[in-house]
Design a protein around this motif. Sequence first.
Motif: not given
Length: 319
Positions: A190-192, A198-199, A223-224, A285-286
């Motif tokens: 996720s690129l935030v 994380f999204n 975020r991975t 999970l984040n």
Amino acid sequence: MRIWLITAVLALSSIAPRLSWACGTLSLSSNSISLTWSESYTSQAETVTISRSTVGSCNFLITFTQGGGGGYTSRRVAFLSNTLGYQIYSASSLSASAILKDFPAATNNSNVVRGNFSGGAGGGTSKNANYWFEIPLAGATTPLIVKAGTYTDTYQAKLWKGTLVSHGTSPHDTDTISVTVVVPALLRISLVPTGAGFNSSDTTETLNFGTLTTGASQGFDVRTVTNAGYALSVSSGNNGVLKHANPSVTTTVPYNFKVGGVAFNLTTSASSPVAVANVPGQTGLNGDAKAFAVEIGNVDDKVAGAYSDTILVTATTTE
């Protein structure tokens, strides 16, 4: 003349069989449990089959051992040194009071699977009984997602004739149940915005610098989420420079690209992606965050207009 009458009374008596023990020999069969875990998994019903050798009526119950976890509240499957908790219940409510146990720990009817056969052929020679198998999500994902691999355990189901308070000292049959849980490798990226969580629906970021000035800097987080280690690589469509929107303009604007404050050279990355991170193990999970930044280079004497580049971020598992 005398007539003698002789009478005799024949007394017949019988003893009715004890109905609760009249099924003859009871036997038990069950299926192994095999599943592939995912974050959407909750629980599933499992079936055991009880058979009788005669058509009398009887009560029966089934108890369950602890398995390899060494405790009724610490049941787990194992892969190498890694474990994943599971539980088995007598009811679909999956409540703590319905955890299945063996004697002497089974002190409540909800700690066992119960049933009965009615007398006569109409009661059948076998019947099924259900129990429920669960893998709690929190235990599989907190604080880290369980490591990818094939997890196993075994426990025993024991069949007793009678009731919770009157069942004899030995089970009529015992069956060993094997459990296999495959945890696949998970990988999400996720690129935030910097500092955001994380999204899963956010996989692009746009850095809009407006009017370009030398030294201007903007960034974002990658975020991975994984349970099998990860590596990140990047490639620049323009090999580390911003190009003018007009293809006939050959002027370019250089920029510095950094990950975690460390600069990386993208001059050949369009054809040879540059490795920027390699992280072993599992994340929560984040996800695990890496700070990406772009710093504009010298913009003196550049042709006016819009400049841009596209950077592709690729994640792969490493374990």
